[in-house]
Design an enzyme around this catalytic site. Sequence first.
Site, PDB file in Angstrom:
ATOM      1  N   ARG A   1       0.906  -1.179  -0.057  1.00  0.00           N
ATOM      2  CA  ARG A   1       0.037  -0.005   0.062  1.00  0.00           C
ATOM      3  C   ARG A   1       0.838   1.249   0.142  1.00  0.00           C
ATOM      4  NH1 ARG A   1      -1.089  -3.342   3.699  1.00  0.00           N
ATOM      5  NH2 ARG A   1      -3.182  -4.856   3.548  1.00  0.00           N
ATOM      6  N   THR A   2       0.226   2.422   0.037  1.00  0.00           N
ATOM      7  CA  THR A   2       1.189   3.594  -0.067  1.00  0.00           C
ATOM      8  C   THR A   2       1.877   3.805   1.210  1.00  0.00           C
ATOM      9  OG1 THR A   2      -0.862   4.756   0.744  1.00  0.00           O
ATOM     10  CG2 THR A   2      -0.222   4.866  -1.528  1.00  0.00           C
ATOM     11  N   GLN A   3       2.930   3.122   1.554  1.00  0.00           N
ATOM     12  CA  GLN A   3       3.726   3.119   2.785  1.00  0.00           C
ATOM     13  C   GLN A   3       4.554   4.380   2.774  1.00  0.00           C
ATOM     14  OE1 GLN A   3       5.026  -0.579   3.766  1.00  0.00           O
ATOM     15  NE2 GLN A   3       3.166  -1.558   4.146  1.00  0.00           N
TER      16      GLN A   3
END
Lengths: 271, 236
Positions: free
Chosen positions: B13-15
């Site tokens: 995911r957008t980390q």
Amino acid sequence: MFRNQYDTDVTTWSPAGRLFQVEYAMEAVKQGSAAIGLRSKTHVVLACVNKANSELSSHQKKIFKVDDHIGVAIAGLTADGRVLSRYMRSECINYGYTYESPLPVGRLVVQLADKAQVCTQRSWKRPYGVGLLVAGLDESGAHLYYNCPSGNYFEYQAFAIGSRSQAAKTYLERKFEKFTGSTRDDLIKDALFAIRETLQGEKLTSSVCTVAVVGVGEAFSILDQATVQGLINEFEISGEEAGGAAAEEAGGGGADQGGAAVEQEAAPMDI
Amino acid sequence: MDSLLSSEGDSQRTQYPYVTGTSVIGIKYKDGVLMAADMGGSYGSTIRYKSVERIKQIGKHSLLGASGEISDFQEILKYLDDLILNDKMWDDGNSLGPKEVHNYLTRVMYNRRNKFDPLWNSLIIGGVKNGHKYLGSVSMIGVHFEDDHVATGFGNHLARPILREEWREDLTFEEGVKLLEKCMRNLLYRDRSAVNKLQIAKITDEGMTISQPYSLKTFWNFAAFENPTVGAEGSW
């Protein structure tokens, strides 16, 4: 063996539009020892009659603290009542964890009613055999609710459930209009008077009743026995001689004396 | 071990943040709470967007200001929309106030960081309910607190020292706006991600308003701006 052919499981309708198993569950509430509740603008008082099962046993606890702002008094199957109070406690804790504020009483009552309702619509379940008087305080003030095994719930100014509760109801009906403006101590006094009505001449002592209060600036708490006895003495309401008057009153009120088999014409849903 | 670390398969995911907004500041004042944020959206260090609304209304009593990942902020707004809708659907006269929203967001932020998938934001929640002012902040890892004035990111370094000097409980609306503008102007001068287009929001017991975007007057001819290395020989 059976009262009729329509009462073998909860989900079967009778041709008259009744659910007998649900009604039997509500009968269990009437058999339980009495519990009453009443409220003013700022406080709610719960009280109940403690009945020991035998000379050798102690009585069962009938009033439970759910959270600092909510408490319940139960009549009917104590075991079911404990399950439901545990559910309510956990709902309050979860709400407090998420929002850091007390769960509104009305919402808890709806959740509780929904839980009871599910049991009236599943063939493999049975309804809870307990009635709950839920007392609580929230943003919108003090509240008193009655939750029924049928999944119905009602908000009250004052109410009584359990055996011989009609006598207490009659007392409360006569006086409820002034409760709104009552002080905390006046409410407790009226609670004790109402409880005495259900005793039918038996002497009112602190060992046969439990009283609990919640209100503005005061977390829900069960009064200790010495305090209750102090109040009984102060108000001089233990008197057995008052029993006669109480019986008269109840006689006028009619209905479910002694919690014995009561003939029912209308479906008791609209209790 | 490999399977333990990538139990979610190979999905990621957008980390890390992509488009970000910079500081938000909030103060209590006489009648309620004021909040200010500029409208820049940075793609890395490129200021890519210049009309990002970073202050939003939450329910009847709260304002939310966000810095950090803009899409994560939009996700948070979606959660809050659901929350407020569900609250409204009870239709029982109870409503979530700023304190409840703040605590809820704290739980969301901390929960996500525990999944090693944080929402990359610093949030400021302000509001008034029943005459009670509330102002607090939550970070991307769930650190939360309340204060009379709060700021995120650079605002903590550049705005809060000013607020500590000049903030008063009985600030009027005009004084409050002036103070916020002073803070925002400082941020504009010294924070490269800040843009000169901002919104100021006000919330009181009477209701809330979020201003139209506007610009601050600036003066770039200070000697220190014209020759920043004077008196700093030997540095860069």
